[in-house]
Structures are given as structure tokens and as C-alpha cells.
Design a protein around this motif. Structure first.
Motif, PDB file in Angstrom:
ATOM      1  N   ASN A   6       0.839  -1.203   0.000  1.00 34.32           N
ATOM      2  CA  ASN A   6       0.000   0.000   0.000  1.00 34.32           C
ATOM      3  C   ASN A   6       0.874   1.252   0.000  1.00 34.32           C
ATOM      4  O   ASN A   6       2.033   1.212   0.399  1.00 34.32           O
ATOM      5  CB  ASN A   6      -0.910   0.017   1.225  1.00 34.32           C
ATOM      6  N   CYS A   7       0.290   2.328  -0.446  1.00 28.89           N
ATOM      7  CA  CYS A   7       1.004   3.600  -0.438  1.00 28.89           C
ATOM      8  C   CYS A   7       1.363   3.993   1.004  1.00 28.89           C
ATOM      9  O   CYS A   7       0.506   4.013   1.879  1.00 28.89           O
ATOM     10  CB  CYS A   7       0.116   4.679  -1.055  1.00 28.89           C
ATOM     11  N   PRO A   8       2.658   4.315   1.254  1.00 20.84           N
ATOM     12  CA  PRO A   8       3.053   4.676   2.619  1.00 20.84           C
ATOM     13  C   PRO A   8       2.501   6.022   3.067  1.00 20.84           C
ATOM     14  O   PRO A   8       2.519   6.342   4.247  1.00 20.84           O
ATOM     15  CB  PRO A   8       4.585   4.702   2.557  1.00 20.84           C
ATOM     16  N   LYS A   9       2.036   6.810   2.107  1.00 24.26           N
ATOM     17  CA  LYS A   9       1.511   8.140   2.470  1.00 24.26           C
ATOM     18  C   LYS A   9       0.025   8.084   2.806  1.00 24.26           C
ATOM     19  O   LYS A   9      -0.403   8.566   3.832  1.00 24.26           O
ATOM     20  CB  LYS A   9       1.713   9.128   1.313  1.00 24.26           C
ATOM     21  N   CYS A  10      -0.753   7.518   1.884  1.00 18.38           N
ATOM     22  CA  CYS A  10      -2.202   7.589   2.074  1.00 18.38           C
ATOM     23  C   CYS A  10      -2.812   6.196   2.253  1.00 18.38           C
ATOM     24  O   CYS A  10      -4.023   6.062   2.392  1.00 18.38           O
ATOM     25  CB  CYS A  10      -2.865   8.295   0.902  1.00 18.38           C
ATOM     26  N   ASN A  11      -1.943   5.182   2.212  1.00 18.30           N
ATOM     27  CA  ASN A  11      -2.381   3.812   2.432  1.00 18.30           C
ATOM     28  C   ASN A  11      -3.313   3.284   1.345  1.00 18.30           C
ATOM     29  O   ASN A  11      -4.061   2.345   1.545  1.00 18.30           O
ATOM     30  CB  ASN A  11      -3.032   3.677   3.813  1.00 18.30           C
ATOM     31  N   SER A  12      -3.243   3.896   0.181  1.00 23.23           N
ATOM     32  CA  SER A  12      -4.058   3.414  -0.935  1.00 23.23           C
ATOM     33  C   SER A  12      -3.544   2.059  -1.415  1.00 23.23           C
ATOM     34  O   SER A  12      -2.353   1.800  -1.430  1.00 23.23           O
ATOM     35  CB  SER A  12      -3.989   4.420  -2.088  1.00 23.23           C
ATOM     36  N   GLU A  13      -4.448   1.199  -1.799  1.00 24.17           N
ATOM     37  CA  GLU A  13      -4.013  -0.113  -2.274  1.00 24.17           C
ATOM     38  C   GLU A  13      -3.901  -0.160  -3.803  1.00 24.17           C
ATOM     39  O   GLU A  13      -3.578  -1.180  -4.372  1.00 24.17           O
ATOM     40  CB  GLU A  13      -4.980  -1.193  -1.782  1.00 24.17           C
ATOM     41  N   VAL A  23       4.171   3.717  -7.711  1.00 25.44           N
ATOM     42  CA  VAL A  23       3.468   4.984  -7.830  1.00 25.44           C
ATOM     43  C   VAL A  23       2.078   4.832  -7.233  1.00 25.44           C
ATOM     44  O   VAL A  23       1.415   3.809  -7.420  1.00 25.44           O
ATOM     45  CB  VAL A  23       3.345   5.421  -9.312  1.00 25.44           C
ATOM     46  N   CYS A  24       1.651   5.861  -6.515  1.00 22.61           N
ATOM     47  CA  CYS A  24       0.304   5.872  -5.972  1.00 22.61           C
ATOM     48  C   CYS A  24      -0.549   6.811  -6.823  1.00 22.61           C
ATOM     49  O   CYS A  24      -0.233   7.995  -6.946  1.00 22.61           O
ATOM     50  CB  CYS A  24       0.327   6.345  -4.529  1.00 22.61           C
ATOM     51  N   PRO A  25      -1.596   6.302  -7.419  1.00 26.48           N
ATOM     52  CA  PRO A  25      -2.427   7.155  -8.269  1.00 26.48           C
ATOM     53  C   PRO A  25      -3.298   8.118  -7.468  1.00 26.48           C
ATOM     54  O   PRO A  25      -3.829   9.086  -8.016  1.00 26.48           O
ATOM     55  CB  PRO A  25      -3.298   6.150  -9.029  1.00 26.48           C
ATOM     56  N   GLU A  26      -3.440   7.869  -6.198  1.00 25.80           N
ATOM     57  CA  GLU A  26      -4.353   8.697  -5.416  1.00 25.80           C
ATOM     58  C   GLU A  26      -3.700   9.969  -4.887  1.00 25.80           C
ATOM     59  O   GLU A  26      -4.306  11.027  -4.889  1.00 25.80           O
ATOM     60  CB  GLU A  26      -4.929   7.883  -4.251  1.00 25.80           C
ATOM     61  N   CYS A  27      -2.432   9.847  -4.410  1.00 27.98           N
ATOM     62  CA  CYS A  27      -1.776  11.050  -3.899  1.00 27.98           C
ATOM     63  C   CYS A  27      -0.527  11.380  -4.690  1.00 27.98           C
ATOM     64  O   CYS A  27       0.216  12.284  -4.333  1.00 27.98           O
ATOM     65  CB  CYS A  27      -1.437  10.890  -2.414  1.00 27.98           C
ATOM     66  N   ALA A  28      -0.271  10.604  -5.769  1.00 28.60           N
ATOM     67  CA  ALA A  28       0.857  10.862  -6.671  1.00 28.60           C
ATOM     68  C   ALA A  28       2.216  10.652  -6.011  1.00 28.60           C
ATOM     69  O   ALA A  28       3.230  11.120  -6.512  1.00 28.60           O
ATOM     70  CB  ALA A  28       0.771  12.252  -7.293  1.00 28.60           C
TER      71      ALA A  28
HETATM   72 ZN    ZN Z   1      -0.953   7.517  -1.869  1.00 28.49          ZN
END
Ligand code: ZN
Length: 113
Positions: A6-13, A23-28
Motif C-alpha cells: 500500500n502507499c506509505p503516504k495515504c495507504n491506498s491499495e 506509484v500511488c495514483p491517489e496522492c501521486a
Molecule cells: Zn498515496
């Protein structure tokens, strides 16, 4: 199929791989997996004679008479030592004792108050 972390910033999966990055598409947020936290040095833990954690600025008491190196004075058991500073080394406490001046002690010979 590999499971990406998961994204370490926003925890998006919904993270995806882009070359050797993730790359996290939610918080870039972009990061290289495995590096995060890996280089963090393990912090040294200082413990007193009872196994309690010691921190900079703590007040401790000496639990046995300690001879002062290079002099005939002795730091008596029960001497209060304020505002200790923890350092790396054989003697891992830097401090100042009233009547003695700057001293170095070992954490194993003190007790947190
Ligand atoms: Zn993120």
C-alpha cells in the motif's frame, strides 16, 4: 500476480509499478520499494540498572560508590545526578555532578528517579 504494498503516504491499495518505482495514483507519491525505512539505523537503547529506559535530561541516582578516575574522591551511592546526556561509548552517560564537575558514568550503575 504480485501483491504491491500500500502507499506509505495515504495507504491506498491501488499502487502500481513504474520501472523500479511504485506509484500511488491517489496522492501521486512515488517511492522505491524496500528502501523506505531500510537505512534507518536502529537507535541505541540506554537502560539503567533496573532495565528502565533512560533519556537525555533524566535525573538518576548512583547505585554504588564510584571512584573518580584520577582522584581520590568517590561519588557516593545515592548521589543524585541531574540532566544526564546519553552518549556512545564505554561510559555512556555524560553528566555534571555537584562538587565533582563533569563526569562520565555507566548506565548500569545508575537508577532512574
Ligand atoms: Zn498515496
Amino acid at each position: 500476480m504480485t501483491t504491491l504494498p500500500n502507499c506509505p503516504k495515504c495507504n491506498s491499495e491501488y499502487t502500481y509499478e513504474d520501472g523500479n518505482q511504485l506509484v500511488c495514483p491517489e496522492c501521486a507519491y512515488e517511492w522505491v520499494p524496500g528502501v523506505e525505512g531500510a537505512e534507518q539505523e536502529e537507535e541505541k537503547v540506554f537502560k539503567d540498572a533496573n532495565g528502565n529506559m533512560l533519556q537525555d535530561g533524566d535525573t538518576v541516582t548512583v547505585i554504588k560508590d564510584l571512584k573518580v578516575k584520577g582522584s581520590s574522591s568517590v561519588v557516593k551511592m545515592g548521589t543524585k545526578v541531574k540532566n544526564i546526556r546519553l552518549v556512545d561509548g564505554d561510559h555512556d552517560i555524560d553528566c555534571k555532578i555537584d562538587g565533582f564537575g563533569p563526569m562520565q558514568l555507566k548506565t548500569e550503575f545508575v537508577k532512574k528517579i
